[in-house]
Design a protein around this motif. Structure first.
Motif, PDB file in Angstrom:
ATOM      1  N   ALA A  88       0.873  -1.173   0.000  1.00  0.00           N
ATOM      2  CA  ALA A  88       0.000   0.000   0.000  1.00  0.00           C
ATOM      3  C   ALA A  88       0.915   1.230   0.000  1.00  0.00           C
ATOM      4  N   TYR A  89       0.551   2.233  -0.766  1.00  0.00           N
ATOM      5  CA  TYR A  89       1.410   3.418  -0.921  1.00  0.00           C
ATOM      6  C   TYR A  89       0.624   4.684  -0.647  1.00  0.00           C
ATOM      7  N   THR A  90       1.210   5.591   0.140  1.00  0.00           N
ATOM      8  CA  THR A  90       0.559   6.869   0.429  1.00  0.00           C
ATOM      9  C   THR A  90       0.922   7.869  -0.651  1.00  0.00           C
ATOM     10  N   SER A  91       0.032   8.035  -1.593  1.00  0.00           N
ATOM     11  CA  SER A  91       0.223   8.923  -2.730  1.00  0.00           C
ATOM     12  C   SER A  91      -0.412  10.280  -2.447  1.00  0.00           C
ATOM     13  N   LEU A  92      -0.845  10.958  -3.485  1.00  0.00           N
ATOM     14  CA  LEU A  92      -1.402  12.303  -3.392  1.00  0.00           C
ATOM     15  C   LEU A  92      -2.758  12.339  -4.077  1.00  0.00           C
ATOM     16  N   LEU A  93      -3.661  13.108  -3.528  1.00  0.00           N
ATOM     17  CA  LEU A  93      -5.004  13.259  -4.081  1.00  0.00           C
ATOM     18  C   LEU A  93      -4.944  13.524  -5.588  1.00  0.00           C
ATOM     19  N   ASP A  94      -5.639  12.659  -6.349  1.00  0.00           N
ATOM     20  CA  ASP A  94      -5.745  12.815  -7.803  1.00  0.00           C
ATOM     21  C   ASP A  94      -4.361  12.902  -8.453  1.00  0.00           C
ATOM     22  N   ALA A  95      -3.427  12.072  -7.981  1.00  0.00           N
ATOM     23  CA  ALA A  95      -2.021  12.199  -8.381  1.00  0.00           C
ATOM     24  C   ALA A  95      -1.820  12.127  -9.889  1.00  0.00           C
ATOM     25  N   ALA A  96      -2.587  11.325 -10.581  1.00  0.00           N
ATOM     26  CA  ALA A  96      -2.375  11.142 -12.015  1.00  0.00           C
ATOM     27  C   ALA A  96      -2.701  12.392 -12.819  1.00  0.00           C
ATOM     28  N   GLU A  97      -3.584  13.244 -12.288  1.00  0.00           N
ATOM     29  CA  GLU A  97      -4.026  14.417 -13.038  1.00  0.00           C
ATOM     30  C   GLU A  97      -3.679  15.734 -12.359  1.00  0.00           C
ATOM     31  N   SER A  98      -3.278  15.704 -11.106  1.00  0.00           N
ATOM     32  CA  SER A  98      -3.082  16.922 -10.327  1.00  0.00           C
ATOM     33  C   SER A  98      -1.959  17.787 -10.880  1.00  0.00           C
ATOM     34  N   ASP A  99      -2.137  19.120 -10.766  1.00  0.00           N
ATOM     35  CA  ASP A  99      -1.062  20.032 -11.145  1.00  0.00           C
ATOM     36  C   ASP A  99      -0.281  20.525  -9.929  1.00  0.00           C
ATOM     37  N   LEU A 100      -0.510  19.920  -8.775  1.00  0.00           N
ATOM     38  CA  LEU A 100       0.265  20.272  -7.591  1.00  0.00           C
ATOM     39  C   LEU A 100       1.740  20.002  -7.835  1.00  0.00           C
ATOM     40  N   ILE A 101       2.591  20.829  -7.283  1.00  0.00           N
ATOM     41  CA  ILE A 101       4.032  20.692  -7.455  1.00  0.00           C
ATOM     42  C   ILE A 101       4.535  19.348  -6.934  1.00  0.00           C
ATOM     43  N   LEU A 118      -3.222   4.732  -1.808  1.00  0.00           N
ATOM     44  CA  LEU A 118      -3.919   5.609  -0.873  1.00  0.00           C
ATOM     45  C   LEU A 118      -3.563   7.046  -1.234  1.00  0.00           C
ATOM     46  N   ARG A 119      -4.416   7.679  -2.009  1.00  0.00           N
ATOM     47  CA  ARG A 119      -4.130   9.052  -2.441  1.00  0.00           C
ATOM     48  C   ARG A 119      -4.580  10.036  -1.370  1.00  0.00           C
ATOM     49  N   PHE A 130      -6.157   9.849   8.154  1.00  0.00           N
ATOM     50  CA  PHE A 130      -5.522   9.152   7.040  1.00  0.00           C
ATOM     51  C   PHE A 130      -4.765   7.918   7.527  1.00  0.00           C
ATOM     52  N   ALA A 131      -4.125   8.037   8.691  1.00  0.00           N
ATOM     53  CA  ALA A 131      -3.381   6.900   9.250  1.00  0.00           C
ATOM     54  C   ALA A 131      -4.327   5.759   9.605  1.00  0.00           C
ATOM     55  N   GLU A 132      -5.484   6.096  10.124  1.00  0.00           N
ATOM     56  CA  GLU A 132      -6.468   5.065  10.451  1.00  0.00           C
ATOM     57  C   GLU A 132      -6.934   4.346   9.186  1.00  0.00           C
ATOM     58  N   ALA A 133      -7.114   5.105   8.106  1.00  0.00           N
ATOM     59  CA  ALA A 133      -7.512   4.487   6.841  1.00  0.00           C
ATOM     60  C   ALA A 133      -6.439   3.522   6.361  1.00  0.00           C
ATOM     61  N   ALA A 134      -5.177   3.901   6.496  1.00  0.00           N
ATOM     62  CA  ALA A 134      -4.091   3.007   6.101  1.00  0.00           C
ATOM     63  C   ALA A 134      -4.124   1.732   6.928  1.00  0.00           C
ATOM     64  N   ALA A 135      -4.366   1.866   8.224  1.00  0.00           N
ATOM     65  CA  ALA A 135      -4.421   0.694   9.091  1.00  0.00           C
ATOM     66  C   ALA A 135      -5.564  -0.236   8.695  1.00  0.00           C
ATOM     67  N   LEU A 189      -8.555  10.013  -0.949  1.00  0.00           N
ATOM     68  CA  LEU A 189      -8.841  10.246   0.468  1.00  0.00           C
ATOM     69  C   LEU A 189      -8.832  11.743   0.773  1.00  0.00           C
ATOM     70  N   ALA A 190      -9.952  12.223   1.296  1.00  0.00           N
ATOM     71  CA  ALA A 190     -10.104  13.646   1.566  1.00  0.00           C
ATOM     72  C   ALA A 190     -11.071  13.848   2.719  1.00  0.00           C
TER      73      ALA A 190
END
Length: 287
Positions: free
Chosen positions: A100-113, A135-136, A174-179, A194-195
């Motif tokens: 399981a990997y903690t990624s970023l919200l909408d990582a595939a399309e996001s324009d966040l730096i 886990l985005r 978010f940590a609880e969701a990972a667990a 995850l938001a």
């Protein structure tokens, strides 16, 4: 086999270990890892196994066949794709059962730096051939904690988000969701966005700060150039200035807002509201 948590010396990884223990996972079935085990001595005292796992070095000898691995994203922006690949390669060689990997919200399309390194890591995980859960994670409410001291000193929250909304939640949610994902079935192959349930603006953040400080706090929204100049004048390093302004510009475009309810569904309750989280902060701690 073990449930292996990388980055357990950091805020998020440590909270995941705590959530695993709260969910009844035997301490001896958890392997908490980090660059140094010195910061894991309290967990060791509770029976949690610990090991050194440095993202800049091969992880061979730490991971074992059948392990369930949580790859908590590294903290060194600009180095993470390479560091994550080191761990993925070791996981393949060891024969872990799932990652399981903690990624970023909408990582595939996001324009966040921050998005490109997460996107590359997601692609590397898919290419690994191992069962994967993504886990985005959205924005952590605690990312705004340093601004509380600023608000106390200046009476204002500074930003250039142009009213953009932020679907944040505290790290613990978010940590609880990972667990949950690490200890229950049916998550392999899933991508979770995850938001927080209730998005907010910097106006709302200023109001929450005012309630904590028992004084009026305003939100000063400026354009990107003015924001950059004001941060530089406050003595912030150029790299940090660029990062903060870039995040605010992406926020203005909606990069931190989401209508997804994946997080609350995974943890089985609503996410913690902004005001509740901020009430637990103090200006002295945020400074």
């Amino acid at each position: 086999m073990a449930i292996v948590v990388t980055g357990a010396t950091g805020h998020f990884g440590r909270l995941v270990v705590e959530s695993l223990l709260e969910r009844g996972v035997p301490a001896g079935d958890i392997l908490a890892t980090g660059r140094s085990t010195e910061r894991l001595t309290e967990l060791q005292a509770r029976g949690v196994r610990t090991a050194v796992l440095d993202f800049d070095a091969p992880a061979d000898g730490v991971l074992s066949a059948g392990d369930v691995l949580l790859l908590v994203s590294a903290s060194e922006v600009g180095q993470r794709a390479r560091q994550h690949q080191n761990v993925i390669d070791a996981a393949v060689r060891a024969g872990v059962s799932t990652i399981a990997y903690t990624s970023l919200l909408d990582a595939a399309e996001s324009d966040l730096i921050l998005a490109p390194e997460h996107k590359v890591t997601e692609e590397a995980l898919q290419a690994s051939g191992l069962p994967v859960t993504i886990l985005r994670n959205g924005w952590y409410t605690e990312n705004f904690e340093p601004a509380l001291a600023q608000a106390q000193a200046t009476g204002a929250v500074l930003g250039s988000t142009a009213g953009g909304r932020i679907s944040a939640a505290p790290r613990a949610d978010f940590a609880e969701a990972a667990a949950v994902v690490l200890t229950t079935e049916g998550h392999q192959g899933k991508v979770y966005e995850l938001a927080g349930d209730n998005s907010f603006t910097l106006d709302d953040l200023a109001t929450a700060f005012g309630d904590v400080l028992n004084t009026e706090v305003s939100h000063r929204d400026v354009d990107a150039d003015t924001h950059r100049e004001m941060l530089a004048a406050a003595g912030l390093a150029d790299g940090l200035v660029g990062f903060l302004v870039a995040v605010d510009q992406s926020t203005a475009q909606g990069a931190l807002e989401s209508s997804s309810t994946d997080l609350s569904q995974l943890i089985g309750r609503p996410t913690e509201p902004l005001a509740t989280t901020v009430q637990g902060w103090s200006p002295s701690r945020a400074a």
